[in-house]
Design a protein around this motif. Structure first.
Motif, PDB file in Angstrom:
ATOM      1  N   LEU A 130      42.159  -5.065  39.347  1.00 14.61           N
ATOM      2  CA  LEU A 130      42.632  -4.156  38.312  1.00 14.61           C
ATOM      3  C   LEU A 130      41.716  -2.943  38.298  1.00 14.61           C
ATOM      4  N   VAL A 131      42.294  -1.765  38.242  1.00 13.45           N
ATOM      5  CA  VAL A 131      41.520  -0.525  38.233  1.00 13.45           C
ATOM      6  C   VAL A 131      41.741   0.151  36.887  1.00 13.45           C
ATOM      7  N   GLN A 132      40.669   0.214  36.099  1.00 18.63           N
ATOM      8  CA  GLN A 132      40.732   0.870  34.798  1.00 18.63           C
ATOM      9  C   GLN A 132      40.231   2.291  34.954  1.00 18.63           C
ATOM     10  N   GLY A 133      41.014   3.252  34.508  1.00 24.32           N
ATOM     11  CA  GLY A 133      40.631   4.653  34.622  1.00 24.32           C
ATOM     12  C   GLY A 133      39.645   5.067  33.552  1.00 24.32           C
ATOM     13  N   ALA A 134      39.510   6.376  33.389  1.00 28.19           N
ATOM     14  CA  ALA A 134      38.580   6.940  32.408  1.00 28.19           C
ATOM     15  C   ALA A 134      38.926   6.404  31.026  1.00 28.19           C
ATOM     16  N   PRO A 135      37.988   6.179  30.139  1.00 27.21           N
ATOM     17  CA  PRO A 135      36.589   6.532  30.293  1.00 27.21           C
ATOM     18  C   PRO A 135      35.749   5.440  30.962  1.00 27.21           C
ATOM     19  N   ARG A 136      36.293   4.267  31.221  1.00 30.52           N
ATOM     20  CA  ARG A 136      35.472   3.154  31.721  1.00 30.52           C
ATOM     21  C   ARG A 136      35.304   3.164  33.230  1.00 30.52           C
ATOM     22  N   ASN A 137      36.326   3.614  33.962  1.00 28.03           N
ATOM     23  CA  ASN A 137      36.259   3.652  35.426  1.00 28.03           C
ATOM     24  C   ASN A 137      35.641   2.384  36.005  1.00 28.03           C
ATOM     25  N   SER A 138      36.292   1.270  35.796  1.00 27.88           N
ATOM     26  CA  SER A 138      35.760   0.005  36.283  1.00 27.88           C
ATOM     27  C   SER A 138      36.872  -0.813  36.943  1.00 27.88           C
ATOM     28  N   GLU A 139      36.462  -1.901  37.571  1.00 26.02           N
ATOM     29  CA  GLU A 139      37.404  -2.808  38.226  1.00 26.02           C
ATOM     30  C   GLU A 139      37.202  -4.223  37.707  1.00 26.02           C
ATOM     31  N   ILE A 140      38.302  -4.959  37.626  1.00 26.82           N
ATOM     32  CA  ILE A 140      38.281  -6.376  37.265  1.00 26.82           C
ATOM     33  C   ILE A 140      38.960  -7.109  38.408  1.00 26.82           C
ATOM     34  N   THR A 141      38.303  -8.140  38.944  1.00 21.61           N
ATOM     35  CA  THR A 141      38.863  -8.903  40.058  1.00 21.61           C
ATOM     36  C   THR A 141      39.397 -10.235  39.551  1.00 21.61           C
ATOM     37  N   LEU A 142      40.641 -10.512  39.891  1.00 14.05           N
ATOM     38  CA  LEU A 142      41.284 -11.779  39.539  1.00 14.05           C
ATOM     39  C   LEU A 142      41.625 -12.514  40.824  1.00 14.05           C
ATOM     40  N   ASN A 143      41.311 -13.782  40.872  1.00 19.06           N
ATOM     41  CA  ASN A 143      41.659 -14.619  42.008  1.00 19.06           C
ATOM     42  C   ASN A 143      43.001 -15.288  41.761  1.00 19.06           C
ATOM     43  N   GLU A 144      43.695 -15.594  42.838  1.00 20.69           N
ATOM     44  CA  GLU A 144      44.951 -16.319  42.703  1.00 20.69           C
ATOM     45  C   GLU A 144      44.686 -17.626  41.960  1.00 20.69           C
ATOM     46  N   LEU A 145      45.553 -17.965  41.046  1.00 20.13           N
ATOM     47  CA  LEU A 145      45.525 -19.142  40.177  1.00 20.13           C
ATOM     48  C   LEU A 145      44.574 -18.998  38.982  1.00 20.13           C
ATOM     49  N   ASP A 146      43.943 -17.826  38.795  1.00 25.31           N
ATOM     50  CA  ASP A 146      43.166 -17.595  37.581  1.00 25.31           C
ATOM     51  C   ASP A 146      44.106 -17.615  36.384  1.00 25.31           C
ATOM     52  N   VAL A 147      43.602 -18.104  35.256  1.00 24.89           N
ATOM     53  CA  VAL A 147      44.383 -18.126  34.020  1.00 24.89           C
ATOM     54  C   VAL A 147      44.461 -16.714  33.463  1.00 24.89           C
ATOM     55  N   LEU A 148      45.650 -16.325  33.001  1.00 25.33           N
ATOM     56  CA  LEU A 148      45.881 -15.017  32.402  1.00 25.33           C
ATOM     57  C   LEU A 148      46.046 -15.189  30.901  1.00 25.33           C
ATOM     58  N   ASN A 149      45.364 -14.365  30.132  1.00 29.20           N
ATOM     59  CA  ASN A 149      45.405 -14.439  28.672  1.00 29.20           C
ATOM     60  C   ASN A 149      46.499 -13.500  28.163  1.00 29.20           C
ATOM     61  N   ARG A 150      47.697 -14.023  28.022  1.00 27.63           N
ATOM     62  CA  ARG A 150      48.875 -13.230  27.667  1.00 27.63           C
ATOM     63  C   ARG A 150      48.839 -12.784  26.207  1.00 27.63           C
ATOM     64  N   LYS A 151      49.295 -11.551  25.964  1.00 27.13           N
ATOM     65  CA  LYS A 151      49.443 -11.037  24.598  1.00 27.13           C
ATOM     66  C   LYS A 151      50.769 -11.559  24.046  1.00 27.13           C
TER      67      LYS A 151
END
Length: 91
Positions: free
Chosen positions: A14-35
Motif C-alpha cells: 500500500l502506498v500512502q501519499g502526502a503527508p505521510r508518504n509511507s508504505e504498508i506491506t501485506l502478505n497473502e493471507l494476512d487478516v484485513l481489518n474491515r470497516k
C-alpha cells in the motif's frame, strides 16, 4: 490510497501519499481489518488473497492473458471474494 502487487513475494504494498508518504506491506493471507457501518450485525474477518484472473477486452471477450489481482476473502467462506479496495479497511 494506491497499491501494487509483488508477484514473487506474494505481497501487496500500500502506498500512502502526502503527508505521510509511507508504505504498508501485506502478505497473502494476512487478516484485513474491515470497516463496518455502525449497527452492522454481520461482522466478519477477511484475509488477503492473490489470484490470477483472465483479462477481457472492451467488449468483454477473454484475451487469453491472465493478471494477478488482490481480493479480500471472508474467513470460513472460501468462495466469498470481493475486490480488494484499501479504503474499506483500517490501517
Amino acid at each position: 490510497m494506491e497499491f501494487r502487487i509483488d508477484e514473487v513475494k506474494r505481497q501487496v504494498i500500500l502506498v500512502q501519499g502526502a503527508p505521510r508518504n509511507s508504505e504498508i506491506t501485506l502478505n497473502e493471507l494476512d487478516v484485513l481489518n474491515r470497516k463496518f457501518l455502525e449497527g452492522t450485525q454481520d461482522k466478519y474477518e477477511c484475509e488477503l488473497v492473490l489470484q490470477d484472473v483472465e483479462v477481457t477486452d472492451e467488449t468483454g471477450e477473454k484475451t487469453g492473458v491472465t493478471e494477478l489481482k488482490a481480493f479480500a476473502r471472508r474467513k470460513g467462506a472460501e468462495n466469498w471474494l470481493m475486490e480488494f479496495i484499501p479504503e474499506e479497511y483500517i490501517w
